[in-house]
Design a protein around this motif. Structure first.
Motif, mmCIF file in Angstrom:
data_model
loop_
_atom_site.group_PDB
_atom_site.id
_atom_site.type_symbol
_atom_site.label_atom_id
_atom_site.label_comp_id
_atom_site.label_asym_id
_atom_site.label_seq_id
_atom_site.Cartn_x
_atom_site.Cartn_y
_atom_site.Cartn_z
ATOM 1 N N UNK A 203 0.810 -1.219 0.000
ATOM 2 C CA UNK A 203 0.000 0.000 0.000
ATOM 3 C C UNK A 203 0.835 1.257 0.000
ATOM 4 N N UNK A 204 1.754 1.354 0.998
ATOM 5 C CA UNK A 204 2.552 2.576 1.118
ATOM 6 C C UNK A 204 3.981 2.391 0.615
ATOM 7 N N UNK A 205 4.340 1.157 0.279
ATOM 8 C CA UNK A 205 5.651 0.810 -0.277
ATOM 9 C C UNK A 205 6.796 1.097 0.695
ATOM 10 N N UNK A 206 6.490 0.984 1.981
ATOM 11 C CA UNK A 206 7.513 1.149 3.018
ATOM 12 C C UNK A 206 7.876 -0.232 3.565
ATOM 13 N N UNK A 207 9.131 -0.387 3.996
ATOM 14 C CA UNK A 207 9.599 -1.644 4.568
ATOM 15 C C UNK A 207 9.018 -1.776 5.971
ATOM 16 N N UNK A 208 8.500 -2.966 6.293
ATOM 17 C CA UNK A 208 7.922 -3.199 7.614
ATOM 18 C C UNK A 208 8.998 -3.743 8.548
ATOM 19 N N UNK A 209 8.731 -3.646 9.845
ATOM 20 C CA UNK A 209 9.713 -4.148 10.809
ATOM 21 C C UNK A 209 9.650 -5.668 10.848
ATOM 22 N N UNK A 210 10.689 -6.285 11.382
ATOM 23 C CA UNK A 210 10.815 -7.747 11.407
ATOM 24 C C UNK A 210 9.669 -8.387 12.178
ATOM 25 N N UNK A 211 9.244 -7.782 13.267
ATOM 26 C CA UNK A 211 8.145 -8.332 14.062
ATOM 27 C C UNK A 211 6.883 -8.457 13.222
ATOM 28 N N UNK A 212 6.583 -7.424 12.444
ATOM 29 C CA UNK A 212 5.397 -7.451 11.583
ATOM 30 C C UNK A 212 5.543 -8.535 10.532
ATOM 31 N N UNK B 221 -2.645 -13.932 13.700
ATOM 32 C CA UNK B 221 -3.419 -12.721 13.957
ATOM 33 C C UNK B 221 -3.305 -11.791 12.745
ATOM 34 N N UNK B 222 -4.167 -10.778 12.725
ATOM 35 C CA UNK B 222 -4.151 -9.802 11.642
ATOM 36 C C UNK B 222 -2.962 -8.878 11.871
ATOM 37 N N UNK B 223 -2.088 -8.793 10.876
ATOM 38 C CA UNK B 223 -0.919 -7.913 10.969
ATOM 39 C C UNK B 223 -1.178 -6.673 10.125
ATOM 40 N N UNK B 224 -0.760 -5.532 10.668
ATOM 41 C CA UNK B 224 -0.963 -4.263 9.970
ATOM 42 C C UNK B 224 0.367 -3.559 9.777
ATOM 43 N N UNK B 225 0.483 -2.810 8.669
ATOM 44 C CA UNK B 225 1.665 -2.015 8.380
ATOM 45 C C UNK B 225 1.770 -0.898 9.416
ATOM 46 N N UNK B 226 2.967 -0.677 9.910
ATOM 47 C CA UNK B 226 3.171 0.370 10.917
ATOM 48 C C UNK B 226 3.010 1.764 10.325
ATOM 49 N N UNK B 227 3.242 1.901 9.026
ATOM 50 C CA UNK B 227 3.201 3.213 8.377
ATOM 51 C C UNK B 227 1.776 3.629 7.991
ATOM 52 N N UNK B 228 1.085 2.748 7.259
ATOM 53 C CA UNK B 228 -0.226 3.130 6.719
ATOM 54 C C UNK B 228 -1.394 2.433 7.407
ATOM 55 N N UNK B 229 -1.123 1.374 8.183
ATOM 56 C CA UNK B 229 -2.179 0.684 8.912
ATOM 57 C C UNK B 229 -2.915 -0.369 8.115
ATOM 58 N N UNK B 230 -2.578 -0.556 6.845
ATOM 59 C CA UNK B 230 -3.265 -1.556 6.025
ATOM 60 C C UNK B 230 -2.976 -2.959 6.556
#
Length: 163
Positions: free
Chosen positions: A130-139, A148-157
């Motif tokens: 969605x936002x084309x940002x790298x997510x953290x390893x935990x995500x 569980x449902x995982x969400x991007x830390x940047x955009x919340x998708x």
């Protein structure tokens, strides 16, 4: 015996000057009548020309109105089809969301309203679709675990992986 000046029994004869003045007046009025008649003829010819143009314009208007009415009928039919399709999709969505947790569904609905394009996106090579940002390893591990449902830390998708 001479007629009295107040007598109405006979008209006094016209003098040459008066007769000439009346002749000039008659010619002037006749010229005005000719001009008015000529103008009347010109206006009648112009009226005929404009009448023909009006008839052509009216025919063009009628054909355009027919096309517009046809397009309006097609649009009304498309609208009806779209409304029935929306009703079908709403019924299908109601069946599909029956087993989904209310809080997850609330997050999804909020994301769709705020993002407008997609609430659930692909996580590819550790990058949010969605936002084309790298997510953290935990995500990344949450997405891989699928517990569980995982969400991007940047955009919340909401994120998923392709299998």
């Amino acid at each position: 015996m001479r007629p009295s000046p107040n007598s109405n029994s006979s008209a006094t004869p016209l003098k040459n000057e008066e007769f000439a003045a009346l002749g000039v007046e008659i010619e002037r009025y006749q010229e005005e009548v000719r001009k008015l008649e000529d103008r009347e003829i010109l206006l009648m010819e112009k009226g005929e020309t404009l009448g023909a143009r009006l008839a052509k314009a009216q025919a063009k208007l009628d054909s355009t109105a027919a096309l517009v009415n046809e397009e309006l009928a097609q649009i009304a039919e498309k609208k009806s089809n779209c409304e029935s399709r929306i009703a079908e999709l709403d019924a299908e969505r109601a069946k599909l969301v029956d087993g989904v947790d209310d809080s997850t569904l609330g997050v999804y609905d909020r994301l769709m309203k705020s993002k407008g394009d997609a609430a659930v996106v692909l996580l590819e090579h550790g990058v949010c679709g969605g936002c084309h940002m790298k997510v953290i390893t935990t995500t990344l591990h949450k997405v891989k675990a699928e517990k569980e449902i995982a969400q991007c830390e940047q955009c919340g998708r909401m994120l998923y992986l392709e299998e």
